[in-house]
Structure formats: structure tokens, C-alpha cells
Design an enzyme around this catalytic site. Structure first.
Site, mmCIF file in Angstrom:
data_model
loop_
_atom_site.group_PDB
_atom_site.id
_atom_site.type_symbol
_atom_site.label_atom_id
_atom_site.label_comp_id
_atom_site.label_asym_id
_atom_site.label_seq_id
_atom_site.Cartn_x
_atom_site.Cartn_y
_atom_site.Cartn_z
ATOM 1 N N ARG A 79 0.827 -1.196 0.000
ATOM 2 C CA ARG A 79 0.000 0.000 0.000
ATOM 3 C C ARG A 79 0.869 1.256 0.000
ATOM 4 N NH1 ARG A 79 -4.549 0.181 4.476
ATOM 5 N NH2 ARG A 79 -2.807 0.798 5.797
ATOM 6 N N LYS A 182 -2.678 6.630 1.222
ATOM 7 C CA LYS A 182 -2.547 6.981 2.641
ATOM 8 C C LYS A 182 -1.569 8.144 2.748
ATOM 9 C CE LYS A 182 -2.662 4.522 7.041
ATOM 10 N NZ LYS A 182 -4.122 4.478 7.249
ATOM 11 N N GLU A 218 -15.902 7.181 3.266
ATOM 12 C CA GLU A 218 -14.993 6.823 4.359
ATOM 13 C C GLU A 218 -15.618 7.197 5.702
ATOM 14 O OE1 GLU A 218 -12.240 4.763 4.979
ATOM 15 O OE2 GLU A 218 -11.081 5.857 3.497
HETATM 16 C C1 LIG Z 1 -5.231 3.726 7.438
HETATM 17 C C2 LIG Z 1 -6.605 4.077 7.052
HETATM 18 C C3 LIG Z 1 -7.663 3.159 7.154
HETATM 19 C C4 LIG Z 1 -7.533 1.804 7.804
HETATM 20 O O1 LIG Z 1 -6.660 0.949 7.144
HETATM 21 P P1 LIG Z 1 -6.090 -0.317 7.904
HETATM 22 O O2 LIG Z 1 -5.137 -0.917 6.944
HETATM 23 O O3 LIG Z 1 -7.215 -1.199 8.212
HETATM 24 O O4 LIG Z 1 -5.435 0.201 9.139
HETATM 25 C C5 LIG Z 1 -8.915 3.546 6.696
HETATM 26 N N1 LIG Z 1 -9.132 4.775 6.181
HETATM 27 C C6 LIG Z 1 -8.141 5.674 6.095
HETATM 28 C C7 LIG Z 1 -8.445 7.009 5.534
HETATM 29 C C8 LIG Z 1 -6.851 5.363 6.515
HETATM 30 O O5 LIG Z 1 -5.875 6.276 6.417
#
Ligand SMILES: *Cc1c(COP(=O)(O)O)cnc(C)c1O
Length: 336
Positions: A79, A182, A218
């Protein structure tokens, strides 16, 4: 220093070491161990001016057997590479990512909270444009660093449903934008709406798609899911961050005999769910009690106690992460 493991906040505590490496002249350098909490950065670094940065978050757990377990770290590596491609940064190869997180965990073993404390070691990989640019273009130098910090459970009250504010006033990310990466920019964009939610007594914000304001997107810094008719349903959207927790819950739900669907979820459909929740590494699952629409005042209610399916999924995933239950999926790696 004595750490009160049972009362750890979900915050930052200084540990002994972090690890760092620089990308210069087209290649990654050696991995350096540092005991400083600071970085020396160029005043014109692209991370500071144009938001060229991405991060990850994962946890290490101490098992009953005294072994330290990492959960699906390879997915975090992938990711972060995808985030890097998304905003034109140098990618951190999977092998380097692995070396960095294993090293930083090994060097900070004494900060891995004991089994049964409910706490874990949070691992934060960070990739930033460290090279100087004044014109808007990608940097030619990057810094990849990983620090760790022991964290308590995300919610002190434990696995208890919270209230969410569904906002029509704010957007987090655009459909063809950076919502699926992210990157810190998405978080900066979410601060005002999150503050509004907190000020009004909500745990966080539930965003709608920013184009039509019709579909669930989200849920704060987490993904959204709903349960009905023995089905686990999670929204499909280009502006959602692909959560590794969500992906894992889908697998577990299927193994429990639930159907699973990743598709658009209209706001109206909220009234048909038996259970809803948010999911992510920090809390695994945050059950939702009430969702209130900030434009209409309409409330969707799911009860004061966590739902049966959410509870089962939560316990199952946590048991795999801590090693209480065997991992038949190949999700766990032991840090020797
Ligand atoms: C990190 C994140 C998540 C959750 O991802 P995980 O891999 O399950 O920790 C969900 N939404 C956003 C916006 C994130 O930054």
C-alpha cells in the site's frame, strides 16, 4: 522507566530507536539506526510545502507464547508503494520495508506491551520528499523512516458503540483525487470536519461521496461496513483508502458463513442495516450506535450494545493477531 501497560494512552511515547534510510541519486542508501526523535530537513523539502508524504500504520502483538507477531505487514508495504506511485515518490521496495520494520521492532523489544494488557506496539512507517524544490514538482530525494510507540486500546471504554456525524457540509477526498492513498493531505482535509464532530459530541465523521452526496464513503480514518440479512456490506468507491482490516474482516466473514458485498451504499440504506461499524488498525472495529445526518437531523439507530456479528468478527481478528487462535491465512509473521 516503568510503563503502566494497563493505562497506556493511544498516543506517543518515546522509545529507544527508530530506523531511517535516504533515497539519493536514484537509489536507497543503507538503513541507519537512530536514537534521535528529530529529523534534519531542508527548508525547501517538498514534504513541507507540497505535501509529498505518505505513511502506514500497523501493530506488533506479544503472544501468550512470548513471541512478537506482525499482522499482514506485506500489505502495508504494497500500500505504501501504491501511495508513493500516486504522488510520484520513490517506492520503498518490500525487502527494505521488511528490514526496517523488523529492525525497529527488534531494537525496541522492551516496549512491546505484555500479552493480556490490551496494548500493542504501533509501527509507523513514513515516506517523505526530503529534496528541495521551489517549483511544484516531485523531489529527487526521499526519506523513509519507521518509528514505534506502545499504544493502549484506541477506546478506553473498550468495545462500545459510538456516535457518528454524517456530514454533508464537508468532503474528505474527491472521486479522482488522493482518497485512495494513505497521504497526510487527506488528513489535513479532514481536520475541520472532525473537530466539528468532536465539538458536537460525536466520535468521528461519516463522509458521503463528494460528487453526488448520496453514497457512504470513508468513516473518519477508517472504512465503513454494515451487516444485514447475514451479509457483510462495505462501500465501493475510488476515494476510500483500502483498509487491510476491512479486507481481513471480509475473509473472516466469508469463513463464518456470511455473504460479502463491496458495492455502493446509499445513505437511505443505513436504515436497513442491523449493525454498522468502522474498521481499521487502530481499533479493529468501532461499533456505531447512532449516525446523525448534519443536514436533515435524521438519526439512524443501532442500539447501545455491539452487534453479534461485529463482536464475533472483532474477537476473531484480535485472537489471530495475538496468537490466541491459529492463523490459517498466513497473516502472521513472528519477529525473532
Ligand atoms: C489507514 C486508514 C484506514 C484503515 O486501514 P487499515 O489498513 O485497516 O489500518 C482507513 N481509512 C483511512 C483514511 C486510513 O488512512
Amino acid at each position: 522507566m516503568e510503563i503502566d501497560w494497563k493505562n497506556l494512552p493511544f498516543g506517543y511515547i518515546k522509545t529507544d530507536y527508530n530506523v531511517r534510510t535516504y533515497y539519493r541519486n536514484g537509489k536507497w542508501g543503507s538503513l541507519e539506526l537512530s536514537s534521535s526523535e528529530h529529523v534534519d530537513i531542508h527548508i525547501a523539502a517538498t514534504a513541507l510545502h507540497y505535501g509529498q508524504q505518505a505513511f502506514e500504520g500497523l501493530k506488533a502483538f506479544m503472544g501468550k507464547d512470548g513471541k512478537i507477531r506482525l499482522f499482514r505487514w506485506e500489505e502495508n508495504a504494497k500500500r505504501m508503494q501504491n501511495s508513493a506511485r500516486g504522488i510520484l515518490m520513490a517506492e520503498v521496495p518490500t525487502e527494505l520495508f521488511k528490514k526496517a520494520i523488523y529492525k525497529v521492532v527488534r531494537m525496541n523489544k522492551r516496549f512491546v506491551p505484555p500479552y493480556g494488557s490490551g496494548a500493542s506496539l504501533y509501527i509507523r512507517p513514513l515516506l517523505i520528499g526530503s529534496g528541495a524544490q521551489v517549483g511544484v514538482k516531485p523531489a529527487d530525494e526521499y526519506l523513509f523512516l519507521v518509528f514505534v510507540t506502545p499504544v493502549g486500546p484506541y477506546f478506553k471504554e473498550g468495545f462500545k458503540p459510538v456516535n457518528m456525524l454524517l456530514t454533508k457540509e464537508f468532503d474528505r477526498a474527491a472521486p479522482q483525487g488522493t482518497g485512495k492513498y494513505k497521504v497526510g493531505g487527506n488528513y489535513a482535509a479532514s481536520l475541520t470536519s472532525m473537530k466539528k464532530a468532536h465539538d458536537e459530541g460525536y466520535a468521528n465523521v461519516l463522509y458521503l461521496d463528494s460528487k453526488e452526496k448520496k453514497y457512504i464513503d470513508e468513516c473518519g480514518p477508517a472504512n465503513f461496513f454494515g451487516i444485514k440479512d447475514n451479509t457483510y456490506i462495505t462501500p465501493k468507491s475510488d476515494s476510500i483508502l483500502p483498509s487491510i482490516t476491512n479486507m481481513s474482516l471480509i475473509t473472516l466473514a466469508e469463513d463464518m458463513g456470511l455473504k460479502t458485498e463491496r458495492r455502493k451504499v446509499e445513505e437511505e440504506e443505513l436504515s436497513t442495516f442491523e449493525e454498522v461499524g468502522a474498521c481499521g488498525t487502530a481499533a479493529v472495529i468501532t461499533p456505531i450506535k447512532t449516525i446523525v445526518d448534519d443536514a436533515t437531523g435524521k438519526a439512524f439507530n443501532y442500539g447501545d450494545e455491539p452487534g453479534v456479528v461485529s463482536t464475533k468478527l472483532y474477537n476473531k481478528l484480535l485472537a489471530i493477531q495475538t496468537g490466541d487462535e491459529p492463523d490459517k491465512y498466513g497473516w502472521i509473521d513472528i519477529v525473532e
